[in-house]
Design an enzyme around this catalytic site. Structure first.
Site, short mmCIF file in Angstrom:
data_model
loop_
_atom_site.label_atom_id
_atom_site.label_comp_id
_atom_site.label_asym_id
_atom_site.label_seq_id
_atom_site.Cartn_x
_atom_site.Cartn_y
_atom_site.Cartn_z
N HIS A 82 -2.10 -38.93 37.19
CA HIS A 82 -0.65 -39.10 36.97
C HIS A 82 0.13 -38.04 37.75
O HIS A 82 -0.41 -36.99 38.08
CB HIS A 82 -0.29 -38.86 35.50
CG HIS A 82 -1.05 -39.66 34.51
ND1 HIS A 82 -0.49 -40.71 33.85
CD2 HIS A 82 -2.31 -39.55 34.03
CE1 HIS A 82 -1.38 -41.23 33.00
NE2 HIS A 82 -2.49 -40.53 33.09
N THR A 84 3.61 -35.79 36.73
CA THR A 84 4.28 -35.54 35.45
C THR A 84 5.71 -36.09 35.41
O THR A 84 6.23 -36.37 34.34
CB THR A 84 4.36 -34.03 35.16
OG1 THR A 84 5.06 -33.41 36.25
CG2 THR A 84 2.99 -33.42 35.00
N GLU A 147 -2.78 -34.89 34.65
CA GLU A 147 -1.37 -34.89 35.05
C GLU A 147 -1.17 -33.83 36.13
O GLU A 147 -1.58 -32.66 35.96
CB GLU A 147 -0.48 -34.54 33.85
CG GLU A 147 -0.38 -35.64 32.80
CD GLU A 147 0.68 -36.69 33.12
OE1 GLU A 147 1.36 -36.58 34.17
OE2 GLU A 147 0.81 -37.63 32.32
N HIS A 185 -2.28 -44.09 37.39
CA HIS A 185 -1.59 -44.70 36.25
C HIS A 185 -0.95 -46.03 36.66
O HIS A 185 -0.98 -47.01 35.92
CB HIS A 185 -0.53 -43.73 35.72
CG HIS A 185 -0.09 -44.02 34.33
ND1 HIS A 185 0.95 -43.37 33.74
CD2 HIS A 185 -0.52 -44.92 33.40
CE1 HIS A 185 1.12 -43.83 32.50
NE2 HIS A 185 0.24 -44.77 32.28
N ASP A 195 3.19 -43.86 39.09
CA ASP A 195 2.57 -42.57 39.39
C ASP A 195 1.06 -42.71 39.54
O ASP A 195 0.47 -43.58 38.91
CB ASP A 195 2.91 -41.54 38.29
CG ASP A 195 2.37 -41.89 36.91
OD1 ASP A 195 2.61 -43.01 36.45
OD2 ASP A 195 1.68 -41.04 36.32
ZN LIG Z 1 1.49 -41.43 34.14
#
Ligand SMILES: [Zn+2]
Length: 314
Positions: A82, A84, A147, A185, A195
């Site tokens: 991901h 953030t 993340e 993601h 993302d």
């Molecule tokens: Zn995400």
């Protein structure tokens, strides 16, 4: 160019200093909450079926209980990456330690390459939300969430990616995760998520063994059926003279011709995309594998990449 190996220990030290030197650890309270929750789960796992707790989930499925002696903990088999979409690591640490947000991930990587481990890998973090990859509809249960500190539009830093790769190496080896199970993601939630952003170096990661990529020279050799017949006078001439197509000649000249009936939706599904919203699935594919002209429809190059790539997943 600054070496990440030199810089990372320094930042670890700086952060440790920040966390522990100011009198009290700003996360002392939430660490306590973590400990309490982890304890409660350990207790739950230690329970054996008794007449009193027969109705509790995960304990009431059989007529008899006979505990086996041979087992261990379930392991993650996917890694979801991901960005953030926040302004700083501090903000993300805050988000992930506030119960009301209901979001978390196993790891957060700062722009300086610092890695924050926030949850034991064996626990289920709340990073994926509603998503699907292949027939897997509960990615949170089977994945680790990472993340990366990034506001959603900017480039990822060099040390950030170096740290990420070091972390992925450990994770991949420890849990024996296949290369194709390192995804983003946006891949598992095409209509909802974008993302990591198009600056994310998926090709570089694939070269290191995390995710799959395509070979540019192979893409150049590919021809769409329409492209193939048009500029090839030999075939056209032969075909018109014989009034038929000679497939073996096609093969001799260009062994890889993408058939006109190539099914984009099926190919995306073979890779893993949920195609219930086909446009969104195509956009997610472009974000991951093409990384430019994101708002434009599939062109012939995109189609070739998809054709070449989907065969790697067969
Ligand atoms: Zn995400």
């Amino acid at each position: 160019m600054i070496s990440a190996k030199k810089i990372i220990p320094f930042f670890y030290l700086a952060m440790t200093f920040f966390i522990f030197s100011c009198g009290s650890n700003p996360y002392a309270k939430t660490n306590k909450m973590y400990k309490k929750q982890a304890k409660a789960y350990s207790k739950e796992l230690q329970q054996l079926p008794t007449p009193e707790n027969q109705k509790e989930s995960a304990l009431d499925y059989g007529d008899y209980w006979v505990g086996t002696t041979n087992f261990n903990l379930r392991k993650p088999n996917y890694v979801i990456i991901h960005h953030t979409a926040q302004d700083s690591v501090r903000q993300t640490l805050n988000t992930f330690t506030l119960p009301k947000t209901q979001v978390s991930s196993h790891y957060v990587i700062s722009k300086n390459g610092e890695i924050y481990h926030m949850l034991n890998d064996y626990y289920r973090a709340w990073h994926g939300g509603v998503g699907k990859w292949g027939n897997n509809t509960d990615l949170n249960s089977s994945s680790l969430g990472i993340e990366i500190d990034n506001n959603g539009k900017e480039e990822f830093t060099e040390v950030q990616i170096l740290s990420l790769i070091e972390l992925l190496k450990e994770i991949k080896e420890k849990y024996n995760i296949p290369a194709e199970n390192f995804i983003g993601h946006s891949d598992i939630a095409p209509a909802r998520k974008v993302d990591p952003n198009a600056n994310f170096p998926w090709e570089h990661l694939a070269q290191e063994g995390f995710g799959l990529w395509y070979d540019e020279s192979e893409i150049e050799k590919l021809k769409l059926e329409a492209e193939f017949f048009k500029p090839n006078p030999l075939i056209i001439d032969l075909n018109s003279r014989l009034n038929t197509r000679i497939p073996f000649i096609d093969k001799l000249v260009f062994p890889e011709v993408i058939p006109a009936g190539f099914n984009v939706e099926k190919a995306l599904r073979i890779i893993g995309y949920n195609t219930s919203d086909l446009q969104a699935a195509k956009a997610a594919f472009k974000l991951h594998f093409i990384q430019e002209n994101l708002n434009q429809p599939f062109n012939s190059y995109d189609l070739k990449v998809l054709y070449h790539l989907h065969k790697k997943y067969l």
